[in-house]
Design an enzyme around this catalytic site. Sequence first.
Site, short mmCIF file in Angstrom:
data_model
loop_
_atom_site.label_atom_id
_atom_site.label_comp_id
_atom_site.label_asym_id
_atom_site.label_seq_id
_atom_site.Cartn_x
_atom_site.Cartn_y
_atom_site.Cartn_z
N ASP A 261 0.86 -1.18 0.00
CA ASP A 261 0.00 0.00 0.00
C ASP A 261 0.89 1.23 0.00
O ASP A 261 2.11 1.11 0.19
CB ASP A 261 -0.93 0.01 1.22
CG ASP A 261 -2.28 0.64 0.91
OD1 ASP A 261 -2.28 1.81 0.44
OD2 ASP A 261 -3.33 0.00 1.13
N ASP B 77 4.47 2.48 -4.48
CA ASP B 77 3.49 3.06 -5.40
C ASP B 77 3.43 2.18 -6.63
O ASP B 77 4.32 2.22 -7.48
CB ASP B 77 3.89 4.49 -5.76
CG ASP B 77 2.93 5.14 -6.74
OD1 ASP B 77 1.89 4.51 -7.08
OD2 ASP B 77 3.22 6.26 -7.20
N ILE B 78 2.37 1.38 -6.76
CA ILE B 78 2.29 0.42 -7.87
C ILE B 78 1.97 1.10 -9.20
O ILE B 78 2.05 0.46 -10.24
CB ILE B 78 1.27 -0.69 -7.57
CG1 ILE B 78 -0.13 -0.14 -7.31
CG2 ILE B 78 1.76 -1.53 -6.40
CD1 ILE B 78 -1.00 0.07 -8.49
N ASN C 216 -5.51 -5.09 -6.50
CA ASN C 216 -6.70 -4.52 -5.85
C ASN C 216 -6.63 -3.01 -5.68
O ASN C 216 -7.66 -2.37 -5.51
CB ASN C 216 -6.87 -5.19 -4.48
CG ASN C 216 -7.89 -4.47 -3.62
OD1 ASN C 216 -9.09 -4.54 -3.84
ND2 ASN C 216 -7.39 -3.71 -2.63
N TYR D 281 -13.28 7.22 -13.10
CA TYR D 281 -13.31 5.93 -12.40
C TYR D 281 -13.93 4.86 -13.32
O TYR D 281 -13.38 3.78 -13.49
CB TYR D 281 -14.13 6.06 -11.12
CG TYR D 281 -14.17 4.80 -10.27
CD1 TYR D 281 -13.14 4.51 -9.38
CD2 TYR D 281 -15.22 3.89 -10.38
CE1 TYR D 281 -13.17 3.35 -8.61
CE2 TYR D 281 -15.26 2.73 -9.63
CZ TYR D 281 -14.23 2.47 -8.73
OH TYR D 281 -14.26 1.33 -7.98
N LYS E 20 -11.74 1.76 -14.93
CA LYS E 20 -12.11 0.40 -14.56
C LYS E 20 -12.47 -0.42 -15.81
O LYS E 20 -12.24 -1.63 -15.87
CB LYS E 20 -13.27 0.40 -13.57
CG LYS E 20 -12.87 0.79 -12.15
CD LYS E 20 -11.88 -0.18 -11.54
CE LYS E 20 -11.64 0.11 -10.07
NZ LYS E 20 -10.72 -0.88 -9.44
#
Length: 246
Positions: A40, A67-68, A94, A149, A153
Site C-alpha cells: 500500500d 506506489d504500484i 486490488n 473511475y 475500470k
Amino acid sequence: MVYSIDLTGQVAIITGANKGIGAATAEILAQAGAQVVMVDIVTPDKAQGTISSVSKFGLPPMYLCEDISSEDGSRKMVKRTVEEFGCVDILVNNAGVVADWDVSWDVHVKGVYYCSEAVKGYMAERRYGRIVNISSTAAYTGSTGIPQYVASKGGTNALTRFLARNYAPLGILVNGIAPSVIKSDMLMTRYKDEKELLAHYVPQMPIRRIGYPVDIARIVLFLCSNLSGYICGEIIIADGGRMNVG
C-alpha cells in the site's frame, strides 16, 4: 470427498491491502495458509492495525510501502518479495483510487499492467501463477457519477482479457472480479451513516443485503485455488444480482 482450499507454501502479493477488499483478502489468503505480502502507499506505522489483524489469521505478513502506479515501484515490490520468500504464486491487483483522470489511469490500468509484468517472469519460470484484478460493475453500467473511475475500470477489464490471453500459455491464469455495492469508505461518503446506506440499497438487491469486503475476498480465494483451474479471462460480477436480475 470434502473440498478445502489450502494455499500453504504459496506467496501472495496484494496491492491496496491496508483496508477494504485488500485487507479482507490478505486475511482470508493468510487463513488459507499463504504467505501474504501486503502492499500500500501508506507507511507501515499507519498500517499496523491491519498488519496485526492479518497476523492473527496465519503467517506474519510482510508489508511494503510502494506506489504500484510506478513501473519502478512495481518491480521493487516483486523483487523484495522474491528476495524474501523465493517466489510469487499469486498477485491480487486490488489498489484503487477516486482521483483525477491521470491518477485513475495510472493506478487502475498502468499499475495493473506493471505489477502483472513484474511477476510474469517468476511465475512463468515455475509454469504456475494466479492473477486476480479487482474492477467494478461501474465499467458496465456507467454508474458512480465519476467518469474517470468508470473509464479506467473499463481499462482494467480490457487489460484483464489481454493478460489472460497472453499469460495462459505460460501457466498463468488471469481473471477479474467486478464488485458493486460493497461497504467501503468510498461508498459511505454518499450517506450520513450505514442505516441510510442500507435503506437506499437493500430494496434494490435481489439477495436483500449489501456486500462486504469479505464477500469479494472469498471469490479471490477461489480464483487463487486449483478449484478454478479451468477459468481464464473471466470477469466475475459480484453484486448480489443487482445488475443482471435486480
